[in-house]
Design a protein around this motif. Structure first.
Motif, mmCIF file in Angstrom:
data_model
loop_
_atom_site.group_PDB
_atom_site.id
_atom_site.type_symbol
_atom_site.label_atom_id
_atom_site.label_comp_id
_atom_site.label_asym_id
_atom_site.label_seq_id
_atom_site.Cartn_x
_atom_site.Cartn_y
_atom_site.Cartn_z
ATOM 1 N N LEU A 1 0.809 -1.147 -0.094
ATOM 2 C CA LEU A 1 -0.100 0.114 0.083
ATOM 3 C C LEU A 1 0.856 1.407 -0.067
ATOM 4 C CD1 LEU A 1 -2.651 -1.185 2.641
ATOM 5 C CD2 LEU A 1 -3.107 -0.504 0.057
ATOM 6 N N CYS B 1 -1.340 4.517 -0.711
ATOM 7 C CA CYS B 1 -1.882 5.039 0.270
ATOM 8 C C CYS B 1 -0.976 6.025 1.045
ATOM 9 C CB CYS B 1 -2.252 3.695 1.180
ATOM 10 S SG CYS B 1 -3.226 4.271 2.678
ATOM 11 N N THR C 1 -8.397 -0.999 3.132
ATOM 12 C CA THR C 1 -7.688 -1.499 1.759
ATOM 13 C C THR C 1 -8.882 -1.719 0.659
ATOM 14 O OG1 THR C 1 -5.811 -2.232 3.073
ATOM 15 C CG2 THR C 1 -6.081 -3.027 0.829
#
Length: 146
Positions: free
Chosen positions: A21, A25, A103
Motif C-alpha cells: 500500500l 496509500c 484497503t
C-alpha cells in the motif's frame, strides 16, 4: 495460546499488505483512516486517541499490536495466557480488521491482488468469526470479496 500465535502470524503477513500500500496509500491520498462512508477510525496507539492518516493508522496499529503481544506483563509465557490478557486479543483483532476494510474500500485493486495470492483477509475473517472475536456488524467487507 493457539489464538495468540495465529494473531502473531497475521501481523507478520499484514506487514506485507502495508508494504504493497505504501505507494498508493499516503497521508495525502488517505488523510483519514476510513473504510466506507460510514466508518472513521481513531488511532488508539497514542496516549490519547486521535485521527491519523490511513497509512499511519495501519503502521501504528501493527506496531501497537506487536508491542502488546510482546509485553511480558500481559503475555509472560508462550504456553499459557492469563484470562485477564485475553481481552487484548479481541481489541487487536478488531483493530487489525480495519486495515483490510480500508484497503478493500479505498485500494480495491491492491486488496484483490493481495487476497488472490495470500487469502489473508479470508483467513483472518474466518478466524475472527470462528472464535467470536468481533461482533457481526463490524464485518463490513462483502463475503464475495473474500
Amino acid at each position: 495460546m493457539w489464538q495468540y500465535e495465529h494473531i502473531r502470524q497475521f501481523i507478520i503477513e499484514l506487514n506485507l499488505l502495508v508494504v504493497q500500500l505504501l505507494q498508493q496509500c499516503t497521508s495525502k491520498s488517505c488523510p483519514k483512516m476510513t473504510a466506507n462512508e460510514t466508518w472513521l477510525y481513531m488511532c488508539a496507539a497514542h496516549k490519547t486517541t486521535k485521527e491519523c492518516s490511513a497509512i499511519d493508522y495501519m503502521i501504528h496499529s501493527i506496531d501497537h499490536s506487536t508491542a502488546i503481544l510482546q509485553n511480558t506483563t500481559n503475555f509472560n509465557s508462550r504456553v499459557t495466557i492469563p484470562a485477564s490478557s485475553a481481552k487484548h486479543l479481541l481489541s487487536i483483532v478488531r483493530r487489525l480488521y480495519r486495515l483490510f476494510a480500508h484497503t478493500y474500500y479505498h485500494h480495491k485493486e491492491i486488496f484483490t491482488e493481495f487476497e488472490s495470492e495470500m487469502h489473508l483477509c479470508a483467513r483472518f475473517t474466518h478466524f475472527a468469526r470462528r472464535f467470536k472475536m468481533m461482533s457481526s456488524d463490524l464485518f463490513i467487507i462483502p463475503e464475495e470479496a473474500i
